[in-house]
Write a protein that holds these residues in place. Structure first.
Motif, PDB file in Angstrom:
ATOM      1  N   TRP A  97       0.763  -1.232  -0.128  1.00  0.00           N
ATOM      2  CA  TRP A  97      -0.032  -0.067  -0.042  1.00  0.00           C
ATOM      3  C   TRP A  97       0.806   1.074  -0.061  1.00  0.00           C
ATOM      4  O   TRP A  97       0.411   2.336   0.408  1.00  0.00           O
ATOM      5  CB  TRP A  97      -0.972   0.102   1.191  1.00  0.00           C
ATOM      6  CG  TRP A  97      -1.893  -1.041   1.038  1.00  0.00           C
ATOM      7  CD1 TRP A  97      -1.958  -2.042   2.037  1.00  0.00           C
ATOM      8  CD2 TRP A  97      -3.109  -1.244   0.240  1.00  0.00           C
ATOM      9  NE1 TRP A  97      -2.996  -2.928   1.606  1.00  0.00           N
ATOM     10  CE2 TRP A  97      -3.818  -2.128   0.491  1.00  0.00           C
ATOM     11  CE3 TRP A  97      -3.359  -0.413  -0.706  1.00  0.00           C
ATOM     12  CZ2 TRP A  97      -4.893  -2.726   0.038  1.00  0.00           C
ATOM     13  CZ3 TRP A  97      -4.547  -0.918  -1.321  1.00  0.00           C
ATOM     14  CH2 TRP A  97      -5.381  -2.057  -1.294  1.00  0.00           C
ATOM     15  N   SER A 100       2.687   4.511  -1.240  1.00  0.00           N
ATOM     16  CA  SER A 100       2.040   5.662  -2.022  1.00  0.00           C
ATOM     17  C   SER A 100       3.419   6.357  -2.567  1.00  0.00           C
ATOM     18  O   SER A 100       4.469   6.618  -2.018  1.00  0.00           O
ATOM     19  CB  SER A 100       1.103   6.511  -1.539  1.00  0.00           C
ATOM     20  OG  SER A 100       1.748   7.343  -0.241  1.00  0.00           O
ATOM     21  N   LEU A 105      -2.381   0.506  -7.559  1.00  0.00           N
ATOM     22  CA  LEU A 105      -3.578   0.319  -7.775  1.00  0.00           C
ATOM     23  C   LEU A 105      -3.846   1.043  -8.989  1.00  0.00           C
ATOM     24  O   LEU A 105      -4.636   0.647  -9.705  1.00  0.00           O
ATOM     25  CB  LEU A 105      -4.499   1.171  -6.845  1.00  0.00           C
ATOM     26  CG  LEU A 105      -4.484   0.257  -5.473  1.00  0.00           C
ATOM     27  CD1 LEU A 105      -5.000   1.317  -4.277  1.00  0.00           C
ATOM     28  CD2 LEU A 105      -5.136  -0.898  -5.356  1.00  0.00           C
ATOM     29  N   CYS A 106      -2.872   1.913  -9.545  1.00  0.00           N
ATOM     30  CA  CYS A 106      -3.098   2.753 -10.770  1.00  0.00           C
ATOM     31  C   CYS A 106      -2.707   1.840 -11.947  1.00  0.00           C
ATOM     32  O   CYS A 106      -1.672   1.353 -12.305  1.00  0.00           O
ATOM     33  CB  CYS A 106      -2.123   3.878 -10.639  1.00  0.00           C
ATOM     34  SG  CYS A 106      -2.180   4.828 -12.231  1.00  0.00           S
ATOM     35  N   CYS A 151      -8.174  10.408 -14.768  1.00  0.00           N
ATOM     36  CA  CYS A 151      -7.638  11.562 -13.979  1.00  0.00           C
ATOM     37  C   CYS A 151      -6.950  12.880 -14.825  1.00  0.00           C
ATOM     38  O   CYS A 151      -7.316  14.101 -14.402  1.00  0.00           O
ATOM     39  CB  CYS A 151      -6.642  11.258 -12.633  1.00  0.00           C
ATOM     40  SG  CYS A 151      -5.409  10.411 -13.305  1.00  0.00           S
ATOM     41  N   GLN A 190      -9.333  12.336  -7.575  1.00  0.00           N
ATOM     42  CA  GLN A 190      -9.635  11.174  -6.666  1.00  0.00           C
ATOM     43  C   GLN A 190     -11.120  10.658  -6.736  1.00  0.00           C
ATOM     44  O   GLN A 190     -11.169   9.540  -6.627  1.00  0.00           O
ATOM     45  CB  GLN A 190      -9.490  11.889  -5.285  1.00  0.00           C
ATOM     46  CG  GLN A 190      -9.676  10.872  -3.977  1.00  0.00           C
ATOM     47  CD  GLN A 190      -9.418  11.655  -2.636  1.00  0.00           C
ATOM     48  OE1 GLN A 190      -8.559  11.696  -2.355  1.00  0.00           O
ATOM     49  NE2 GLN A 190     -10.521  11.652  -1.767  1.00  0.00           N
ATOM     50  N   MET A 191     -12.020  11.622  -7.045  1.00  0.00           N
ATOM     51  CA  MET A 191     -13.462  11.106  -7.206  1.00  0.00           C
ATOM     52  C   MET A 191     -13.610  10.435  -8.404  1.00  0.00           C
ATOM     53  O   MET A 191     -14.315   9.499  -8.500  1.00  0.00           O
ATOM     54  CB  MET A 191     -14.267  12.249  -7.412  1.00  0.00           C
ATOM     55  CG  MET A 191     -14.646  13.146  -6.021  1.00  0.00           C
ATOM     56  SD  MET A 191     -15.651  14.311  -5.855  1.00  0.00           S
ATOM     57  CE  MET A 191     -14.935  15.636  -6.698  1.00  0.00           C
ATOM     58  N   CYS A 244     -11.366   8.318 -10.076  1.00  0.00           N
ATOM     59  CA  CYS A 244     -10.399   7.463 -10.393  1.00  0.00           C
ATOM     60  C   CYS A 244     -11.282   5.787  -9.914  1.00  0.00           C
ATOM     61  O   CYS A 244     -11.546   5.846  -8.567  1.00  0.00           O
ATOM     62  CB  CYS A 244      -9.260   7.395  -9.344  1.00  0.00           C
ATOM     63  SG  CYS A 244      -8.289   5.761  -9.591  1.00  0.00           S
ATOM     64  N   ASP A 293     -10.458   3.027  -9.318  1.00  0.00           N
ATOM     65  CA  ASP A 293      -9.449   2.009  -8.718  1.00  0.00           C
ATOM     66  C   ASP A 293      -8.862   2.691  -7.327  1.00  0.00           C
ATOM     67  O   ASP A 293      -8.297   2.115  -6.646  1.00  0.00           O
ATOM     68  CB  ASP A 293      -8.186   1.555  -9.500  1.00  0.00           C
ATOM     69  CG  ASP A 293      -8.790   0.796 -10.769  1.00  0.00           C
ATOM     70  OD1 ASP A 293      -9.479  -0.040 -10.517  1.00  0.00           O
ATOM     71  OD2 ASP A 293      -8.341   1.385 -11.771  1.00  0.00           O
ATOM     72  N   CYS A 294      -9.545   3.966  -6.945  1.00  0.00           N
ATOM     73  CA  CYS A 294      -8.932   4.506  -5.539  1.00  0.00           C
ATOM     74  C   CYS A 294      -7.559   4.512  -5.486  1.00  0.00           C
ATOM     75  O   CYS A 294      -7.042   4.351  -4.426  1.00  0.00           O
ATOM     76  CB  CYS A 294      -9.636   3.685  -4.508  1.00  0.00           C
ATOM     77  SG  CYS A 294     -11.354   3.612  -4.547  1.00  0.00           S
ATOM     78  N   ARG A 314      -5.070   9.878  -3.756  1.00  0.00           N
ATOM     79  CA  ARG A 314      -5.621  10.415  -2.518  1.00  0.00           C
ATOM     80  C   ARG A 314      -5.048  11.946  -2.496  1.00  0.00           C
ATOM     81  O   ARG A 314      -4.014  12.290  -2.869  1.00  0.00           O
ATOM     82  CB  ARG A 314      -4.877   9.892  -1.327  1.00  0.00           C
ATOM     83  CG  ARG A 314      -4.955  10.406  -0.060  1.00  0.00           C
ATOM     84  CD  ARG A 314      -6.095   9.787   0.991  1.00  0.00           C
ATOM     85  NE  ARG A 314      -6.216  10.262   2.107  1.00  0.00           N
ATOM     86  CZ  ARG A 314      -7.127  11.167   2.676  1.00  0.00           C
ATOM     87  NH1 ARG A 314      -7.903  11.370   1.814  1.00  0.00           N
ATOM     88  NH2 ARG A 314      -6.751  11.485   3.725  1.00  0.00           N
TER      89      ARG A 314
END
Length: 82
Positions: free
Chosen positions: A6, A8, A24-25, A31, A68-69, A71, A73-74, A77
């Motif tokens: 996890w 970043s 995750l990307c 975006c 962020q909204m 994406c 795949d979250c 951030r």
């Protein structure tokens, strides 16, 4: 059970911070399309599927959170400074 990474890649700016989670990307580009100030570009580094991940230019970023909204795949951030 597989261990999930996890970590970043964080970029700090005057107005806040922007972070992407490379694992995750998937490089879909939503975006980059929706950013109102076009501060998100493709990185030299790769994301989860070996596709380019994104990065933000914090000199331009207004920390609006639209990326962020949208994406799926979250993987992004965004947080404004208080």
């Amino acid at each position: 059970m597989a261990k999930v990474n996890w970590e970043s890649v964080k970029s700090d700016g005057e107005k806040g911070f922007w972070a992407v989670f490379p694992n995750l990307c998937k490089g879909c580009g939503l975006c980059t399309e929706k950013c109102p100030v076009k501060c998100i570009t493709w990185s030299e580094e790769l994301g989860v599927y070996g596709t380019p991940r994104v990065e933000a230019d914090m000199e331009k970023c207004i920390v609006c959170g639209i990326c962020q909204m949208v994406c799926p795949d979250c993987a992004i951030r965004v947080e404004k400074n208080k």
